[in-house]
Each structure stands twice: as C-alpha cells, then as structure tokens.
Design a protein around this motif. Structure first.
Motif, short mmCIF file in Angstrom:
data_model
loop_
_atom_site.label_atom_id
_atom_site.label_comp_id
_atom_site.label_asym_id
_atom_site.label_seq_id
_atom_site.Cartn_x
_atom_site.Cartn_y
_atom_site.Cartn_z
N ASP A 1 0.82 -1.22 0.00
CA ASP A 1 0.00 0.00 0.00
C ASP A 1 0.85 1.26 0.00
O ASP A 1 0.40 2.32 -0.44
CB ASP A 1 -0.93 0.03 1.23
CG ASP A 1 -2.02 -1.02 1.15
OD1 ASP A 1 -2.24 -1.55 0.03
OD2 ASP A 1 -2.64 -1.32 2.19
N PHE A 2 2.06 1.15 0.53
CA PHE A 2 2.91 2.34 0.65
C PHE A 2 3.42 2.79 -0.71
O PHE A 2 3.69 3.97 -0.91
CB PHE A 2 4.09 2.03 1.58
CG PHE A 2 4.73 3.26 2.15
CD1 PHE A 2 4.10 3.98 3.16
CD2 PHE A 2 5.95 3.71 1.68
CE1 PHE A 2 4.67 5.13 3.67
CE2 PHE A 2 6.54 4.85 2.20
CZ PHE A 2 5.90 5.57 3.20
N GLY A 3 3.56 1.85 -1.64
CA GLY A 3 4.02 2.21 -2.99
C GLY A 3 5.46 1.79 -3.23
O GLY A 3 6.17 1.41 -2.30
N LEU B 1 9.14 6.33 -4.83
CA LEU B 1 9.21 7.23 -3.67
C LEU B 1 10.59 7.89 -3.58
O LEU B 1 10.70 9.10 -3.34
CB LEU B 1 8.91 6.45 -2.39
CG LEU B 1 8.79 7.27 -1.11
CD1 LEU B 1 7.68 8.32 -1.23
CD2 LEU B 1 8.52 6.37 0.08
N ARG C 1 -8.20 9.66 2.89
CA ARG C 1 -9.02 8.56 2.37
C ARG C 1 -10.47 8.68 2.86
O ARG C 1 -11.41 8.49 2.08
CB ARG C 1 -8.42 7.24 2.85
CG ARG C 1 -8.94 6.03 2.09
CD ARG C 1 -8.22 4.77 2.49
NE ARG C 1 -6.87 4.71 1.98
CZ ARG C 1 -5.81 4.31 2.67
NH1 ARG C 1 -5.93 3.97 3.94
NH2 ARG C 1 -4.63 4.25 2.11
N LEU D 1 -4.31 6.93 -3.14
CA LEU D 1 -2.90 7.15 -3.50
C LEU D 1 -2.02 6.10 -2.87
O LEU D 1 -2.35 5.57 -1.81
CB LEU D 1 -2.44 8.50 -2.96
CG LEU D 1 -3.01 9.78 -3.54
CD1 LEU D 1 -2.65 10.93 -2.63
CD2 LEU D 1 -2.46 9.99 -4.92
N PRO D 2 -0.86 5.81 -3.49
CA PRO D 2 0.16 5.08 -2.73
C PRO D 2 0.48 5.91 -1.48
O PRO D 2 0.71 7.12 -1.59
CB PRO D 2 1.36 5.03 -3.69
CG PRO D 2 0.79 5.24 -5.04
CD PRO D 2 -0.41 6.12 -4.85
N GLU D 3 0.47 5.27 -0.33
CA GLU D 3 0.56 6.04 0.92
C GLU D 3 1.85 6.83 1.05
O GLU D 3 1.89 7.88 1.69
CB GLU D 3 0.37 5.09 2.11
CG GLU D 3 -1.03 4.49 2.13
CD GLU D 3 -1.22 3.47 3.23
OE1 GLU D 3 -0.27 3.26 4.00
OE2 GLU D 3 -2.32 2.89 3.31
N GLY D 4 2.91 6.31 0.43
CA GLY D 4 4.20 6.99 0.53
C GLY D 4 4.22 8.34 -0.16
O GLY D 4 5.07 9.19 0.14
N THR D 5 3.28 8.56 -1.07
CA THR D 5 3.24 9.81 -1.83
C THR D 5 3.16 11.03 -0.94
O THR D 5 3.60 12.12 -1.33
CB THR D 5 2.02 9.79 -2.78
OG1 THR D 5 2.04 8.58 -3.51
CG2 THR D 5 2.03 10.95 -3.73
N PRO E 1 6.94 12.98 0.43
CA PRO E 1 7.63 14.05 -0.32
C PRO E 1 6.84 15.35 -0.31
O PRO E 1 7.43 16.45 -0.26
CB PRO E 1 7.73 13.47 -1.73
CG PRO E 1 7.69 12.00 -1.55
CD PRO E 1 6.75 11.77 -0.39
#
Lengths: 186, 108
Positions: A58-60, A65, B33, B42-46, B49
């Motif tokens: 889920d984090f991508g 990143l 969410r 979204l991908p959570e890591g987005t 940044p």
C-alpha cells in the motif's frame, strides 16, 4: 519489526540521494508509517507477515518514492545554487584583493632596469602579482630575453616585486630586445 | 482516482487536512481517504515528499512528539500555509467552475 518492512526501508535508503539527516528522518517516518499500517492490519485479524507485506504494498514502490524525494531535494539544492555561487565569487574576489593589498616591497635584481610607463597610461586591468607568486618564482638573475620567453611569469614577477604594474624589462645584454612583462602574462 | 490525476493537488489536500489540527503522516493519509470516501487511493508513501516540500516552503512545520507512547513527527499548518490554502481554494473554485461550464454541467 518485520522482514518486509526492514527490506523495504533498506531498498528505499539505497536509492535515496539525500543528506544524512534527511535520510534518517525519511527512514524514521517510513518505519513509523509502516508499523502503524501493519498494526492496523493485524487488528483486523491478519497474520503479522501478511499484514506487513500488505502495508508495504500500500505504501508504494520504493523506487518511485525515492525518485520523488530525490527530485525534491535536487530542486531545493538548485534553489540554493545561485547563493552558493555568489558567496564563492565574493570569497575568491576578497582573497584576490587581500593578496594584492598585502604585497610586500621587494627589490628586484640590480641588473634589470625597468622602464616605467606613466600611471595614467596603464590600463586598469593590469594588476600586480600577489606576493607569494613573486617570492616563489624570483630567480637568481634577472630575466633575459630567452628566459622571459620560456618563463613569462618570471619577468612579470620582477615587475610585481618592484610594485610597477606594467613595467617593461630591458634585456641586460647589449642590443637585446625590450620585453613586455605584462604582455607575457596576458 | 489514480495518483496521476491527483498530481498537483496533493499539497492543498494536505494543507486542508492540517487545517483541522496537527497530524502525523499516517493520520493525514487516513484522513484523506476518509474525506474522499475512498476515491483518493494514493500510494501512501506519496504523502511524505509532499510534506517535506510543504515544510521547506514554510507552509507547515513539524516536530517529534510522543503519541501513544511512540515518537512521531507531527505536522502543523503555519500562517503561510493557511494563506496558501485560502489562495488555492479561490483558484480551485474558479477553475472547477470553468471546467463545469466547458463540460456543459452548469449554465454558462
């Protein structure tokens, strides 16, 4: 702490091109996030390893990143670049001025007779050499025409030592040609 | 909705969430969410940044705090961020109205 989370953070870290402090901060934040996400999955009855794998998914992508962080850091560095260049330029110019203004009075060899132009005829851009250049390169005898050709800085050093910004050196040999020290170094 | 479609809108969304109070990264993505009804996936890591970018711009501030017995980096909206959010809302209102009219979804 699971293998999946550790592996992800290691992968992300290896792709980051950021400073040490930023790297540590990113690692800590990502770990916190993945631990929270894993804990939430576990709370719903998922096995720990599966929960961690899901949190990482889920984090991508670590690659995507890292690219985003690298772009962000690079953009910040680019914004600082003009300031750094300006500071470096001021430092170099300041050092040059310091070297010129602290130049000691040195005596050139007595065999050499400089012919001095009037100060008003000297262009502003003909600077004297810094003192360290004068002392480091002063030869035992005055520069002859051949020496002047092979080591042009030497003749200029004599000129600098006499505090004469654009002195012309006359060859000590009879019939020798006049040399322009300032022309040699320019 | 893909992350590609949300490109350029993440910053004001984060600012809007922080307007409701300080939050750490995980809470921000959860709140995003919830607010979108699960549409913004979204991908959570987005989010990270974007948080770093906003902090560097002075729109938000952060510091480490203990939450639930753990050290977490908590983000807060700054005065500059509040002003930026107001500006983005005004711009978005004008932009979305224009798109609606162009798509024939509202009277010209």
């Amino acid at each position: 702490m699971t293998v999946a989370v550790d592996r992800y953070i290691s992968d992300l870290s290896s792709r980051l091109h950021v400073g040490a402090r930023t790297r540590v901060r990113i690692q800590a934040e990502v770990r916190d996030h993945l631990d929270d996400a894993t804990a939430q999955q576990i709370a719903t009855g998922t096995a720990t390893d599966v929960a961690a794998e899901q949190a990482v998914a889920d984090f991508g992508s670590a690659s995507d990143l890292a690219t985003q962080f690298n772009v962000e850091t690079g953009t910040q560095a680019m914004r600082r670049a003009p300031l750094i260049v300006l500071a470096a330029g001021v430092a170099v110019f300041g050092g040059f001025l310091l070297a010129v203004t602290t130049q000691p009075h040195a005596r050139a060899s007595t065999n050499a007779r400089p012919v001095v132009r009037s100060r008003s005829s000297q262009p502003w851009w003909r600077f004297r050499l810094p003192s360290w250049q004068v002392h480091a390169r002063r030869p035992e005898s005055p520069p002859s025409r051949e020496a002047g050709v092979s080591t042009p800085i030497t003749a200029a050093s004599y000129s600098a030592a006499r505090r004469l910004p654009s002195a012309h050196w006359r060859s000590p040999q009879p019939g020798g040609r006049r040399q322009s020290a300032s022309r040699s170094i320019l | 909705m893909s992350s590609e479609q949300l490109k350029g809108h993440v910053d004001p969304l984060v600012l809007a969430i922080l307007e409701g109070g300080p939050a750490h990264g995980y809470a921000i993505i959860e709140s995003l969410r919830e607010r979108s009804g699960g549409v913004f996936d979204l991908p959570e890591g987005t989010i990270y940044p974007a948080l770093h970018r906003l902090e560097h711009a002075g729109a938000i501030t952060s510091r480490r705090e203990v939450i639930g017995g753990r050290q977490r980096r908590v983000y807060r909206l700054s005065a500059r961020g509040r002003a930026a959010l107001g500006e983005r809302r005004t711009n978005w209102s004008a932009f979305s109205s224009a798109i609606d009219r162009a798509l024939g979804m509202s009277p010209a």
